[in-house]
Write an enzyme that holds these catalytic residues in place. Structure first.
Site, PDB file in Angstrom:
ATOM      1  N   SER A  37       0.874  -1.182   0.000  1.00 29.90           N
ATOM      2  CA  SER A  37       0.000   0.000   0.000  1.00 29.90           C
ATOM      3  C   SER A  37       0.907   1.227   0.000  1.00 29.90           C
ATOM      4  O   SER A  37       2.080   1.139   0.391  1.00 29.90           O
ATOM      5  CB  SER A  37      -0.835  -0.004   1.285  1.00 29.90           C
ATOM      6  OG  SER A  37      -1.390   1.274   1.535  1.00 29.90           O
ATOM      7  N   TYR A  56      -2.404  -0.880  10.469  1.00 27.82           N
ATOM      8  CA  TYR A  56      -2.321  -1.045   9.014  1.00 27.82           C
ATOM      9  C   TYR A  56      -0.981  -0.531   8.492  1.00 27.82           C
ATOM     10  O   TYR A  56      -0.290  -1.202   7.719  1.00 27.82           O
ATOM     11  CB  TYR A  56      -3.486  -0.294   8.365  1.00 27.82           C
ATOM     12  CG  TYR A  56      -3.654  -0.509   6.882  1.00 27.82           C
ATOM     13  CD1 TYR A  56      -4.452  -1.553   6.395  1.00 27.82           C
ATOM     14  CD2 TYR A  56      -3.050   0.335   5.953  1.00 27.82           C
ATOM     15  CE1 TYR A  56      -4.627  -1.751   5.035  1.00 27.82           C
ATOM     16  CE2 TYR A  56      -3.215   0.147   4.592  1.00 27.82           C
ATOM     17  CZ  TYR A  56      -4.010  -0.892   4.136  1.00 27.82           C
ATOM     18  OH  TYR A  56      -4.174  -1.071   2.782  1.00 27.82           O
TER      19      TYR A  56
HETATM   20  P1  NAD Z   1     -11.492  -6.080   0.029  1.00 25.47           P
HETATM   21  O1  NAD Z   1     -12.119  -5.887   1.361  1.00 25.47           O
HETATM   22  O2  NAD Z   1     -12.286  -5.859  -1.207  1.00 25.47           O
HETATM   23  O3  NAD Z   1     -10.829  -7.516  -0.055  1.00 25.47           O
HETATM   24  C1  NAD Z   1     -10.162  -8.104   1.032  1.00 25.47           C
HETATM   25  C2  NAD Z   1     -10.103  -9.590   0.819  1.00 25.47           C
HETATM   26  O4  NAD Z   1      -9.445 -10.179   1.946  1.00 25.47           O
HETATM   27  C3  NAD Z   1     -11.478 -10.246   0.730  1.00 25.47           C
HETATM   28  O5  NAD Z   1     -11.448 -11.300  -0.204  1.00 25.47           O
HETATM   29  C4  NAD Z   1     -11.667 -10.792   2.143  1.00 25.47           C
HETATM   30  O6  NAD Z   1     -12.589 -11.865   2.231  1.00 25.47           O
HETATM   31  C5  NAD Z   1     -10.259 -11.233   2.440  1.00 25.47           C
HETATM   32  N1  NAD Z   1      -9.999 -11.461   3.857  1.00 25.47           N
HETATM   33  C6  NAD Z   1     -10.223 -10.632   4.904  1.00 25.47           C
HETATM   34  N2  NAD Z   1      -9.904 -11.233   6.060  1.00 25.47           N
HETATM   35  C7  NAD Z   1      -9.450 -12.475   5.723  1.00 25.47           C
HETATM   36  C8  NAD Z   1      -8.970 -13.571   6.471  1.00 25.47           C
HETATM   37  N3  NAD Z   1      -8.884 -13.552   7.818  1.00 25.47           N
HETATM   38  N4  NAD Z   1      -8.621 -14.697   5.794  1.00 25.47           N
HETATM   39  C9  NAD Z   1      -8.724 -14.761   4.443  1.00 25.47           C
HETATM   40  N5  NAD Z   1      -9.167 -13.746   3.690  1.00 25.47           N
HETATM   41  C10 NAD Z   1      -9.521 -12.617   4.330  1.00 25.47           C
HETATM   42  O7  NAD Z   1     -10.211  -5.119   0.050  1.00 25.47           O
HETATM   43  P2  NAD Z   1      -9.206  -4.610  -1.083  1.00 25.47           P
HETATM   44  O8  NAD Z   1      -9.292  -3.134  -1.081  1.00 25.47           O
HETATM   45  O9  NAD Z   1      -9.351  -5.348  -2.342  1.00 25.47           O
HETATM   46  O10 NAD Z   1      -7.834  -4.976  -0.384  1.00 25.47           O
HETATM   47  C11 NAD Z   1      -6.978  -5.989  -0.834  1.00 25.47           C
HETATM   48  C12 NAD Z   1      -5.557  -5.661  -0.421  1.00 25.47           C
HETATM   49  O11 NAD Z   1      -5.183  -4.417  -1.026  1.00 25.47           O
HETATM   50  C13 NAD Z   1      -5.371  -5.462   1.093  1.00 25.47           C
HETATM   51  O12 NAD Z   1      -4.138  -6.019   1.487  1.00 25.47           O
HETATM   52  C14 NAD Z   1      -5.330  -3.959   1.232  1.00 25.47           C
HETATM   53  O13 NAD Z   1      -4.618  -3.554   2.365  1.00 25.47           O
HETATM   54  C15 NAD Z   1      -4.633  -3.568  -0.046  1.00 25.47           C
HETATM   55  N6  NAD Z   1      -4.817  -2.177  -0.451  1.00 25.47           N
HETATM   56  C16 NAD Z   1      -6.048  -1.697  -0.721  1.00 25.47           C
HETATM   57  C17 NAD Z   1      -6.174  -0.353  -1.093  1.00 25.47           C
HETATM   58  C18 NAD Z   1      -7.500   0.247  -1.393  1.00 25.47           C
HETATM   59  O14 NAD Z   1      -7.553   1.475  -1.527  1.00 25.47           O
HETATM   60  N7  NAD Z   1      -8.549  -0.514  -1.561  1.00 25.47           N
HETATM   61  C19 NAD Z   1      -5.040   0.449  -1.191  1.00 25.47           C
HETATM   62  C20 NAD Z   1      -3.800  -0.094  -0.910  1.00 25.47           C
HETATM   63  C21 NAD Z   1      -3.697  -1.418  -0.548  1.00 25.47           C
END
Ligand code: NAD
Length: 261
Positions: A143, A156
């Site tokens: 991130s 985080y």
């Molecule tokens: P999201 O909530 O859409 O997806 C998260 C996924 O993780 C889902 O499939 C959920 O079921 C799974 N998950 C959560 N807890 C879990 C567990 N205990 N065991 C197994 N699976 C689990 O979120 P996203 O935005 O797609 O995030 C995905 C990654 O991207 C994360 O690591 C997040 O930190 C990172 N990220 C997101 C953003 C953003 O702006 N959305 C920015 C930077 C980084």
């Protein structure tokens, strides 16, 4: 179809960025193992949809990324079913927004477990198989918060800085094995994770929803646009190509200029 005969395990791929990465790798011909939580019918629809659309085999593992023994079993099941985990994408992640002095201890532990320690456990289990095959790709969804901080996101930011360090260490250890290890660092991507933190941010900062989007989320992003999940997925797919074989130990920003400031 450059990834035909490869198998990709993508944690947290029932939604958002992970699902887009799994779909993109499947589009390149890789078999995929989906992981994450959600309604069984919705997950099955995505799994079957990937098989039908891209002509690959897609499995699903409901392993909880807070549980090391479930993580080890997920990797072992993938190896039994497909021979190896060729591409490992550590993407599962959650967020919690609160001041440090009010941050619930169990939330701290959960975020460190899912956003950081799970990547150690998957790598620990999958690296021997990659070494045996003499090829591998490990991609960690970090991130912008692996490079800079924001208030109220202590766990985080700590976990994401940690994953950046873990990425570098693994890249050095695996450099002569034709296994690359990189992280991708998106800025704000419009996914359920971002949408879900809006109410807490409204509360923590006393703002309206529109103010949170304009003054907190997109404030940091010079382009004033959200990153798309497809843009992040395209970088992940690129990292799996031969053209990217000398890219290892890097932290690739996809953040609309956020961390250039
Ligand atoms: P999201 O909530 O859409 O997806 C998260 C996924 O993780 C889902 O499939 C959920 O079921 C799974 N998950 C959560 N807890 C879990 C567990 N205990 N065991 C197994 N699976 C689990 O979120 P996203 O935005 O797609 O995030 C995905 C990654 O991207 C994360 O690591 C997040 O930190 C990172 N990220 C997101 C953003 C953003 O702006 N959305 C920015 C930077 C980084």
């Amino acid at each position: 179809m450059s990834l035909q005969s490869k198998t990709a395990l993508v944690t947290g791929s029932t939604s958002g960025i992970g699902l887009a990465i799994a779909r993109s790798l499947a589009q390149q011909g890789a078999n995929v193992v989906l992981n994450g939580f959600g309604k069984p019918e919705a997950i099955e629809k995505e799994r079957a949809g990937i098989e039908a659309e891209f002509g690959v085999t897609a499995h699903y593992s409901g392993a909880d990324m807070t549980k090391p023994e479930e993580i080890a079993a997920m990797v072992a099941e993938t190896e039994t079913a497909f021979g190896a985990v060729d591409i490992l994408v550590n993407n599962a992640g959650i967020q919690y927004v609160s001041a440090i002095d009010e941050f619930p201890v169990e939330k701290w532990d959960q975020i460190i477990a899912i956003n950081l320690s799970s990547a150690f456990h998957t790598m620990r289990a999958a690296i021997p198989g990659m070494k045996r095959k003499g090829w591998g790709r490990i991609i960690n969804t970090a991130s912008a918060h692996s490079l800079v901080a924001s208030p109220y996101k202590s766990a985080y930011v700590a976990a994401k800085h940690g994953i950046a360090g873990l990425t570098k260490t693994a890249a050095l250890e695996l450099a002569t094995h034709k296994i690359t290890v990189n992280c991708i660092s998106p800025g704000y991507v419009w996914t359920p994770l971002v949408e879900a933190q809006i109410p807490d941010t409204m509360k923590a900062r006393g703002l309206t929803k529109e103010q949170v989007i304009d003054e907190v989320l997109l404030k940091a992003q010079p382009t004033k646009e959200f990153v798309t999940v497809e843009q992040v997925a395209a970088i992940a797919s690129f990292l799996c190509t031969d053209a990217a074989s000398q890219i290892t130990g890097t932290n690739l920003s996809v953040d609309g200029g956020w961390t250039a400031q």
